[in-house]
Write a protein that holds these residues in place. Sequence first.
Motif, short mmCIF file in Angstrom:
data_model
loop_
_atom_site.label_atom_id
_atom_site.label_comp_id
_atom_site.label_asym_id
_atom_site.label_seq_id
_atom_site.Cartn_x
_atom_site.Cartn_y
_atom_site.Cartn_z
N UNK A 39 0.82 -1.21 0.00
CA UNK A 39 0.00 0.00 0.00
C UNK A 39 0.85 1.26 0.00
N UNK A 40 0.21 2.35 -0.34
CA UNK A 40 0.84 3.67 -0.19
C UNK A 40 0.42 4.20 1.17
N UNK A 41 1.39 4.52 2.00
CA UNK A 41 1.10 5.12 3.30
C UNK A 41 1.07 6.63 3.11
N UNK A 42 -0.08 7.22 3.44
CA UNK A 42 -0.29 8.64 3.18
C UNK A 42 0.32 9.51 4.27
N UNK A 43 1.21 10.41 3.85
CA UNK A 43 1.69 11.46 4.74
C UNK A 43 0.81 12.68 4.53
N UNK A 44 0.54 12.97 3.25
CA UNK A 44 -0.41 14.01 2.85
C UNK A 44 -0.91 13.64 1.45
N UNK A 45 -1.94 14.32 0.98
CA UNK A 45 -2.54 13.91 -0.29
C UNK A 45 -1.63 14.15 -1.49
N UNK A 46 -0.80 15.21 -1.43
CA UNK A 46 0.11 15.47 -2.56
C UNK A 46 1.16 14.37 -2.68
N UNK A 47 1.73 13.95 -1.55
CA UNK A 47 2.72 12.86 -1.55
C UNK A 47 2.08 11.58 -2.06
N UNK A 48 0.86 11.28 -1.59
CA UNK A 48 0.18 10.05 -1.99
C UNK A 48 -0.19 10.09 -3.47
N UNK A 49 -0.65 11.25 -3.96
CA UNK A 49 -1.01 11.38 -5.38
C UNK A 49 0.22 11.21 -6.26
N UNK A 50 1.34 11.76 -5.83
CA UNK A 50 2.59 11.62 -6.58
C UNK A 50 3.04 10.16 -6.61
N UNK A 51 2.95 9.47 -5.47
CA UNK A 51 3.33 8.06 -5.40
C UNK A 51 2.44 7.21 -6.30
N UNK A 52 1.13 7.47 -6.29
CA UNK A 52 0.22 6.71 -7.14
C UNK A 52 0.47 7.02 -8.61
N UNK A 53 0.70 8.28 -8.94
CA UNK A 53 1.00 8.67 -10.32
C UNK A 53 2.24 7.93 -10.83
N UNK A 54 3.27 7.86 -10.01
CA UNK A 54 4.51 7.19 -10.40
C UNK A 54 4.29 5.69 -10.59
N UNK A 55 3.51 5.08 -9.70
CA UNK A 55 3.21 3.66 -9.80
C UNK A 55 2.45 3.36 -11.09
N UNK A 56 1.48 4.19 -11.42
CA UNK A 56 0.70 4.01 -12.65
C UNK A 56 1.62 4.09 -13.88
N UNK A 57 2.54 5.02 -13.84
CA UNK A 57 3.50 5.18 -14.95
C UNK A 57 4.47 4.00 -15.01
N UNK A 58 5.06 3.64 -13.87
CA UNK A 58 6.06 2.57 -13.83
C UNK A 58 5.49 1.22 -14.28
N UNK A 59 4.24 0.96 -13.96
CA UNK A 59 3.62 -0.32 -14.29
C UNK A 59 2.84 -0.29 -15.61
N UNK A 60 2.91 0.84 -16.31
CA UNK A 60 2.22 1.00 -17.60
C UNK A 60 0.73 0.64 -17.47
N UNK A 61 0.11 1.18 -16.43
CA UNK A 61 -1.32 0.92 -16.17
C UNK A 61 -2.16 1.72 -17.15
#
Length: 137
Positions: A31-53
């Motif tokens: 899971x992504x552990x949320x520190x704040x919504x910007x950090x979590x959105x950036x982490x999810x964005x990167x994951x989507x890109x890295x995994x070619x979702x």
Amino acid sequence: MSDNNILACDIGLKRIGLASHIQGITLPLPPILRKNRDQAALALSQLLKDRAINILIVGMPESDEHKPHEMERRIKHFVSLVEFSGTIIYVNEALSSKIAQESLFELSKKERKEKIKNGELDSLSAMEILERYLSKQ
């Protein structure tokens, strides 16, 4: 559908549970552990890109037809912060956490508590949300 890389997420205030469906296999992800919504959105964005979702499945709580659920507004706002040009599909997440928790029934109370704390339960919930989407395809 077999050439689609699909990621499902169960968005919460502290953790974002994740599960993927790639080449016909569905698995929970860390899971992504949320520190704040910007950090979590950036982490999810990167994951989507890295995994070619190319399809993002987002769990959404059921809302009363007259009054949207408060989390619905929060989830839609969070998703708007994510950089993603693929398809976004919202799926009813009702009871997904309860079903995920039942899958941990054989574990000791201490082990269940740890899986809740570290977000593994949230990813099992995301897996349930993903399975709901796939069963309708």
